[in-house]
Design an enzyme around this catalytic site. Structure first.
Site, short mmCIF file in Angstrom:
data_model
loop_
_atom_site.label_atom_id
_atom_site.label_comp_id
_atom_site.label_asym_id
_atom_site.label_seq_id
_atom_site.Cartn_x
_atom_site.Cartn_y
_atom_site.Cartn_z
N HIS A 228 0.88 -1.17 0.00
CA HIS A 228 0.00 0.00 0.00
C HIS A 228 0.92 1.23 0.00
O HIS A 228 2.04 1.17 0.53
CB HIS A 228 -0.84 -0.05 1.28
N GLN B 180 -4.12 -5.12 7.11
CA GLN B 180 -5.15 -6.04 6.59
C GLN B 180 -5.18 -7.37 7.31
O GLN B 180 -6.00 -8.22 7.00
CB GLN B 180 -4.92 -6.28 5.09
N CYS C 177 -4.77 2.35 -3.79
CA CYS C 177 -3.50 2.88 -3.25
C CYS C 177 -2.38 1.86 -3.39
O CYS C 177 -1.55 1.70 -2.49
CB CYS C 177 -3.64 3.26 -1.77
N LYS D 9 -9.79 -1.12 10.65
CA LYS D 9 -9.83 -2.33 9.83
C LYS D 9 -10.00 -3.59 10.67
O LYS D 9 -9.96 -4.70 10.14
CB LYS D 9 -8.56 -2.42 8.97
N ASP E 242 3.64 -4.15 7.89
CA ASP E 242 2.37 -3.45 7.77
C ASP E 242 1.27 -4.49 7.93
O ASP E 242 1.01 -5.26 7.02
CB ASP E 242 2.29 -2.76 6.40
#
Lengths: 412, 144
Positions: free
Chosen positions: A129, A209, A370, A232, A206
């Protein structure tokens, strides 16, 4: 095939019970943002009603209660993320903020010599992302380091030997996603982080998600910095976490300086506080932190494995139905551990598909998500993306596939 | 039948989407410009051959959603052979209709009236206007 996850009580997610354009809402845009259960909203409301005050140990009762609630949220989230005694956890405004904090913190020379020196190397990947790419572009420019990008293979997968070729004696940072938001691909990040750590680099994960259904466990990973967002994982907007090894967090120059993060201040100088306060300048989103901790508790009450099994089954069902439609290509069809399905269709643009699905009450996301470098690597333009949460059902997957089939007929 | 199918995807719109008019690069353009909507991936390049303030020839290339392609195709058909002034005036009227400032019936849009429904879908207005933005920029950008 299972239907709505059995543990959900009626009224848990009231917002999902609405009708859109005359049809029941099928909310399939969870990779963008999830809805919050009643328990999370109640936890936040309770704070605002009874304990609302600023933190930082003011001498009055409400301030003490607010501080205690904030610190209790911190402790709860450390547990959720599998942190141990060697880890610390900092609240941020989200994953983007957390990643900016790390990249800035390693490259800024404002208060001394930065970790990143000219000629050092930063490795990130083409799956990222933009929030885990752009801060590294700036960190490279700011510090004189070189940015290297690990590209996926033709199926959109990252390979450990590809990373091994990029790692070298000057590698100082390796940043990777736990799950691509554009395709749902889950890189073998445990192995990739271990390789990078062995090469002496700081490792950044990261996890935006992943936190709702495939939670990385800090204590078991070679992970210096872990970033994720509340919105999220059934939590509020405007709150996120930067967690990691204390000795790595110690190396970060603070990005947001001002109140609440200093030991002393004179007119021309200041001395920073210890962690975690040093990286939490300004009044934090205290209700958000409390809501995020409540969201973590909600996930654990539902059962991480049950949630994972449910959303992964929905994804597999969606892949099966969508891939069977004429002229439709599903990206990363083989991805395991995924709650995201992204596809392109001959002669039908995602924007048009998305509008026609919206007309049937089905919410998906369309565009580049993105993640322009990834889609460019895969040779596709914008995609249509559906993403699942624990409150979605197999009936909604059927509605999605039927809706896409109808859109394709209408547009071609 | 869903509303979007009626409002946005009328037969004329789909026809222009499937077989866009004036699609292709010009051999010797005098003006050109690109329009891009990074959020959704629509990208169109508009090329013109302008002589004596007349649009002798127009062509466009690129990729995009049905609304974008159909709008640019109808635009190309409408402005080719007319004056630059007429093209500018048509752009102003079309833009005014799509942004809700002018009623379609009062705008003398011809076939472009089939796109008037876009004004009810705010997230698609940029799609409908992308080719037109490229046209206006192209008018300012003579090819050297």
């Amino acid at each position: 095939m299972g239907d709505r996850l059995a543990t959900l009580e009626a009224g848990c997610f009231e917002g999902l019970a609405q009708r859109v354009h005359g049809a029941p809402l099928a909310y399939l845009d969870n990779a963008a943002i999830t809805h919050m259960p009643l328990a999370v909203r109640q936890a936040m409301d309770a704070f605002e009603q009874r304990d609302r005050a600023n933190i930082h140990r003011g001498v009055h009762a409400l301030s003490q209660r607010a501080t205690d609630a904030f610190e209790a949220a911190r402790a709860a989230l450390k547990g959720f993320a599998g942190a141990g005694p060697a880890h610390e956890l900092v609240f941020t405004s989200g994953t983007t903020d957390a990643l900016n904090q790390v990249a800035f913190g390693l490259s800024d020379s404002g208060a001394g010599t930065p970790v990143l020196r000219p000629g050092d190397e930063i490795v990130t990947t083409a799956l990222e992302h933009h929030a885990n790419l752009l801060p590294w572009q700036l960190a490279a420019r700011r510090s004189g380091a070189r940015l290297l990008v690990l590209r996926p293979d033709a199926q959109g997968r990252l390979q450990a030997d590809g990373l091994a070729r990029l790692l070298g004696p000057r590698t100082r940072v390796f940043a990777v996603t736990a799950c691509s938001n554009a395709t749902g691909e889950r890189p073998p990040y445990e192995k990739l982080l271990a390789l990078a750590a062995e090469a002496g680099a700081f490792t950044v994960l990261d996890a935006a998600q992943a936190m709702a259904h495939d939670v990385p466990v800090l204590g078991k990973l070679d992970c210096d910095f872990l970033a994720f967002s509340g919105h999220k994982m059934y939590g509020p907007m405007g709150i996120g976490v930067l967690a990691g090894r204390r000795d790595a967090l110690e190396r970060l120059a603070p990005l947001r300086v001002g109140g609440g993060m200093v030991e002393w201040v004179s007119e021309d100088d200041a001395g920073w506080s210890d962690l975690p306060a040093r990286l939490e300048g300004g009044t934090p989103n205290v209700a958000g932190a409390i809501g995020l901790a409540a969201a973590a508790a909600f996930i654990d009450a539902a059962g991480r494995d049950r949630v994972a099994a449910h959303v992964e089954a929905l994804r597999a069902h969606a892949v099966q139905r969508l891939a069977a439609l004429p002229g439709v290509t599903v990206l990363s069809p083989q991805a395991s551990g995924s709650a995201i399905v992204s596809f392109v269709a001959d002669g039908a643009h995602p924007h048009d598909i998305g509008t026609l699905l919206d007309e049937r009450g089905i919410a998906v996301r369309t565009g580049h998500h993105c993640a322009q470098p990834l889609l460019a690597c895969l040779g596709v333009g914008p995609t249509t993306r559906a993403s699942f949460a624990l409150y979605n059902t197999h009936d909604e997957v059927e509605r999605l596939a039927d809706g896409v089939a109808h859109a394709l007929e209408a547009l071609r | 039948m869903s509303l979007a199918t009626d409002d946005l995807y009328q037969d004329l719109v789909l026809e222009h989407k499937r077989a866009p008019r004036r699609y292709g690069a010009l051999a010797a353009p005098t003006h050109e410009a690109q329009g891009r909507n990074p959020a959704c991936g629509d990208e169109v390049k508009v090329q013109l051959r302008i002589e004596d303030e007349q649009v002798r020839q127009i062509g466009f290339t690129g990729q995009g959603c049905a609304i974008c392609i159909a709008s640019t195709s109808m635009m190309a058909e409408a402005v080719e052979g007319g004056s630059v002034a007429a093209a500018r005036a048509l752009q102003e009227r079309f833009r005014a209709v799509l942004t809700g400032q002018l009623e379609p019936g009062e705008a003398a849009l011809g076939k472009l009236e089939s796109l008037a429904g876009v004004r009810g879908y705010p997230s698609r207005i940029k799609c409908g206007l992308l080719g037109w933005h490229a046209l206006m920029h192209a008018l300012q950008e003579p090819v050297r």
